[in-house]
Design a protein around this motif. Structure first.
Motif, mmCIF file in Angstrom:
data_model
loop_
_atom_site.group_PDB
_atom_site.id
_atom_site.type_symbol
_atom_site.label_atom_id
_atom_site.label_comp_id
_atom_site.label_asym_id
_atom_site.label_seq_id
_atom_site.Cartn_x
_atom_site.Cartn_y
_atom_site.Cartn_z
ATOM 1 N N LEU A 1 42.174 41.542 36.503
ATOM 2 C CA LEU A 1 41.309 42.424 35.723
ATOM 3 C C LEU A 1 42.098 43.158 34.635
ATOM 4 O O LEU A 1 41.574 43.449 33.556
ATOM 5 C CB LEU A 1 40.629 43.441 36.643
ATOM 6 N N GLY A 2 43.359 43.448 34.918
ATOM 7 C CA GLY A 2 44.173 44.205 33.973
ATOM 8 C C GLY A 2 44.387 43.506 32.650
ATOM 9 O O GLY A 2 44.544 44.159 31.618
ATOM 10 N N GLN A 3 44.373 42.172 32.663
ATOM 11 C CA GLN A 3 44.583 41.425 31.422
ATOM 12 C C GLN A 3 43.496 41.745 30.406
ATOM 13 O O GLN A 3 43.765 41.902 29.214
ATOM 14 C CB GLN A 3 44.595 39.922 31.728
ATOM 15 N N ASP A 4 42.262 41.844 30.884
ATOM 16 C CA ASP A 4 41.148 42.237 30.006
ATOM 17 C C ASP A 4 41.266 43.699 29.589
ATOM 18 O O ASP A 4 41.241 44.032 28.406
ATOM 19 C CB ASP A 4 39.810 42.066 30.738
ATOM 20 N N VAL A 5 41.416 44.546 30.592
ATOM 21 C CA VAL A 5 41.314 45.997 30.362
ATOM 22 C C VAL A 5 42.433 46.522 29.470
ATOM 23 O O VAL A 5 42.178 47.319 28.555
ATOM 24 C CB VAL A 5 41.296 46.755 31.705
ATOM 25 N N PHE A 6 43.676 46.089 29.720
ATOM 26 C CA PHE A 6 44.794 46.644 28.959
ATOM 27 C C PHE A 6 44.856 46.112 27.529
ATOM 28 O O PHE A 6 45.570 46.647 26.694
ATOM 29 C CB PHE A 6 46.120 46.390 29.688
ATOM 30 N N GLY B 1 40.083 47.051 26.760
ATOM 31 C CA GLY B 1 39.459 48.262 27.286
ATOM 32 C C GLY B 1 38.257 48.005 28.173
ATOM 33 O O GLY B 1 37.700 48.939 28.757
ATOM 34 N N THR B 2 37.836 46.742 28.279
ATOM 35 C CA THR B 2 36.691 46.411 29.126
ATOM 36 C C THR B 2 36.977 45.161 29.956
ATOM 37 O O THR B 2 37.883 44.391 29.644
ATOM 38 C CB THR B 2 35.422 46.146 28.288
ATOM 39 N N ILE B 3 36.180 44.973 31.000
ATOM 40 C CA ILE B 3 36.246 43.760 31.811
ATOM 41 C C ILE B 3 35.274 42.759 31.205
ATOM 42 O O ILE B 3 34.090 43.070 31.003
ATOM 43 C CB ILE B 3 35.896 44.064 33.283
ATOM 44 N N SER B 4 35.747 41.565 30.878
ATOM 45 C CA SER B 4 34.925 40.557 30.212
ATOM 46 C C SER B 4 33.783 40.084 31.107
ATOM 47 O O SER B 4 33.818 40.242 32.332
ATOM 48 C CB SER B 4 35.790 39.361 29.813
ATOM 49 N N MET C 1 36.698 50.309 53.723
ATOM 50 C CA MET C 1 36.835 51.046 52.473
ATOM 51 C C MET C 1 37.320 50.077 51.396
ATOM 52 O O MET C 1 38.241 49.296 51.630
ATOM 53 C CB MET C 1 37.819 52.212 52.591
ATOM 54 N N ALA C 2 36.670 50.127 50.244
ATOM 55 C CA ALA C 2 37.069 49.327 49.090
ATOM 56 C C ALA C 2 37.545 50.282 48.006
ATOM 57 O O ALA C 2 36.789 51.168 47.588
ATOM 58 C CB ALA C 2 35.901 48.488 48.589
ATOM 59 N N CYS C 3 38.786 50.124 47.583
ATOM 60 C CA CYS C 3 39.370 51.011 46.574
ATOM 61 C C CYS C 3 39.769 50.223 45.330
ATOM 62 O O CYS C 3 40.439 49.196 45.421
ATOM 63 C CB CYS C 3 40.603 51.721 47.130
ATOM 64 N N ALA C 4 39.351 50.713 44.169
ATOM 65 C CA ALA C 4 39.741 50.113 42.889
ATOM 66 C C ALA C 4 40.715 51.044 42.194
ATOM 67 O O ALA C 4 40.536 52.265 42.208
ATOM 68 C CB ALA C 4 38.505 49.888 42.026
ATOM 69 N N THR C 5 41.752 50.461 41.597
ATOM 70 C CA THR C 5 42.816 51.277 41.005
ATOM 71 C C THR C 5 42.846 51.174 39.476
ATOM 72 O O THR C 5 41.796 51.189 38.837
ATOM 73 C CB THR C 5 44.165 50.900 41.640
ATOM 74 N N SER C 6 44.011 51.068 38.912
ATOM 75 C CA SER C 6 44.234 51.261 37.483
ATOM 76 C C SER C 6 43.272 50.531 36.545
ATOM 77 O O SER C 6 42.649 51.143 35.676
ATOM 78 C CB SER C 6 45.680 50.872 37.152
ATOM 79 N N ALA C 7 43.134 49.223 36.689
ATOM 80 C CA ALA C 7 42.307 48.463 35.736
ATOM 81 C C ALA C 7 40.854 48.916 35.762
ATOM 82 O O ALA C 7 40.244 49.150 34.715
ATOM 83 C CB ALA C 7 42.407 46.968 36.031
ATOM 84 N N MET C 8 40.299 49.041 36.964
ATOM 85 C CA MET C 8 38.886 49.410 37.074
ATOM 86 C C MET C 8 38.644 50.837 36.596
ATOM 87 O O MET C 8 37.606 51.124 35.980
ATOM 88 C CB MET C 8 38.416 49.237 38.518
ATOM 89 N N ARG C 9 39.593 51.737 36.859
ATOM 90 C CA ARG C 9 39.350 53.121 36.444
ATOM 91 C C ARG C 9 39.509 53.292 34.933
ATOM 92 O O ARG C 9 38.965 54.223 34.355
ATOM 93 C CB ARG C 9 40.232 54.104 37.223
ATOM 94 N N GLU C 10 40.235 52.383 34.269
ATOM 95 C CA GLU C 10 40.397 52.470 32.818
ATOM 96 C C GLU C 10 39.355 51.665 32.055
ATOM 97 O O GLU C 10 39.168 51.884 30.858
ATOM 98 C CB GLU C 10 41.800 51.990 32.411
ATOM 99 N N ALA C 11 38.700 50.720 32.726
ATOM 100 C CA ALA C 11 37.707 49.878 32.060
ATOM 101 C C ALA C 11 36.486 50.704 31.651
ATOM 102 O O ALA C 11 35.938 51.460 32.449
ATOM 103 C CB ALA C 11 37.287 48.744 32.982
#
Length: 299
Positions: A41-46, A49-52, A79-89
């Motif tokens: 996911l980070g490849q899109d977001v960084f 800025g969005t998830i394709s 519990m499902a936790c989303a980190t850097s990419a999802m929180r920045e998207a």
């Protein structure tokens, strides 16, 4: 009791299902299922800025598959936790909402502080409470740093520097400078020598390639030696000869740059690699939530 953890990272997404066993007063988590899917996911977001749309579709299919596994194993809690990419998207929260509405699967987007807190819970049993440590957790999009002294966390910070972000050349020189300053200042304030503690898939692989046994320390010199050994290989050699997954083969050098830099700034000559991560911290949290009392708030 069956528990499940979903770790939605920037480089890959993991599901682990465990059952809890208490033997001779010791709690153990027995692994029933483990799935790691290389959805970056980070490849899109960084970059944008969005998830394709393509990765959003894959993500939702993966969450559907994970939900089926949770149901089949009849887990008591998850519990499902989303980190850097999802929180920045920019569309991260919308995707999470869609997953909850369509699949009845709740995902929490957590910040770096909460991420570090969960991981710290998982590594605490590996540390000597009389010593000082700098905990380095390198993910795809961020690096969480914690300074531990006398069994307690005395400083913590999350930096937007990670393996995928670095691979895509989206790591800022300013943030590198800030991270260096923070590490040097905090270690100096602690007034004690520190040993590094490394978590994350890349340092685990470096530890394996160094042919270290569980519980061993790995020297900074050895980390550099293994890094050079990998760096001198082509991508094909890393995949075929070292049997690295393609999504590990390209990020292991950028990730090792981060571990090496932090160790040098901290004056840490050795690193401990407990082979635990966010999913293990989630398991510990879920166990406490169901047996004692909730110690970490995620509202």
């Amino acid at each position: 009791m069956k528990l499940a953890a979903i770790d939605i990272g920037s480089n890959a997404i993991r599901l682990q299902v465990t059952t809890t066993i208490t033997s001779k007063g010791q709690l153990h988590f027995k692994k029933l299922e483990y799935v790691r899917f290389p959805l970056r996911l980070g490849q899109d977001v960084f970059n944008s800025g969005t998830i394709s749309a393509a990765k959003k579709s894959k993500f939702k299919k993966l969450m559907r598959a994970f939900k089926i596994l949770l149901d089949l194993y009849e887990v008591n809690d998850y519990m499902a936790c989303a980190t850097s990419a999802m929180r920045e998207a920019k569309n991260g929260a919308d995707i999470i909402k869609e997953v909850q509405e369509e699949l009845d699967l709740k995902i929490k987007i957590i910040d770096g502080v909460k991420e570090a807190l969960l991981i710290n819970n998982a590594i605490s049993s590996f540390l000597d409470k009389k010593k000082s440590y700098i905990h380095i957790d390198v993910g795809g999009g961020s690096t969480e740093l914690n300074l531990l002294k006398g069994g307690k966390k005395i400083a913590s910070r999350s930096f937007k520097i990670g393996s995928v972000r670095r691979l895509e050349h989206n790591d800022s020189p300013v943030i590198w400078k800030n991270m260096s300053k923070w590490v040097k200042e905090k270690v100096a304030e602690s007034k004690t020598p520190v040993t590094a503690v490394g978590t994350g898939g890349n340092i685990n692989k470096i530890f394996d390639l160094a042919e270290k046994a569980e519980g061993d320390k790995m020297s900074l010199a050895k980390v550099k030696e293994v890094q050079k050994y990998i760096r001198d290989m082509t991508m094909e050699e890393r995949i075929n000869d070292l049997q690295l997954n393609p999504d590990r083969a390209d990020v292991i050098i950028p990730a090792s740059d981060i571990y090496i830099a932090v160790m040098e700034w901290a004056g840490a000559h050795n690193i401990i690699v407990p082979a635990v991560g966010l999913k293990d911290g989630i398991m510990q949290y879920l166990y406490e939530r169901n047996t004692v009392k909730e110690k970490i708030k995620f509202s």
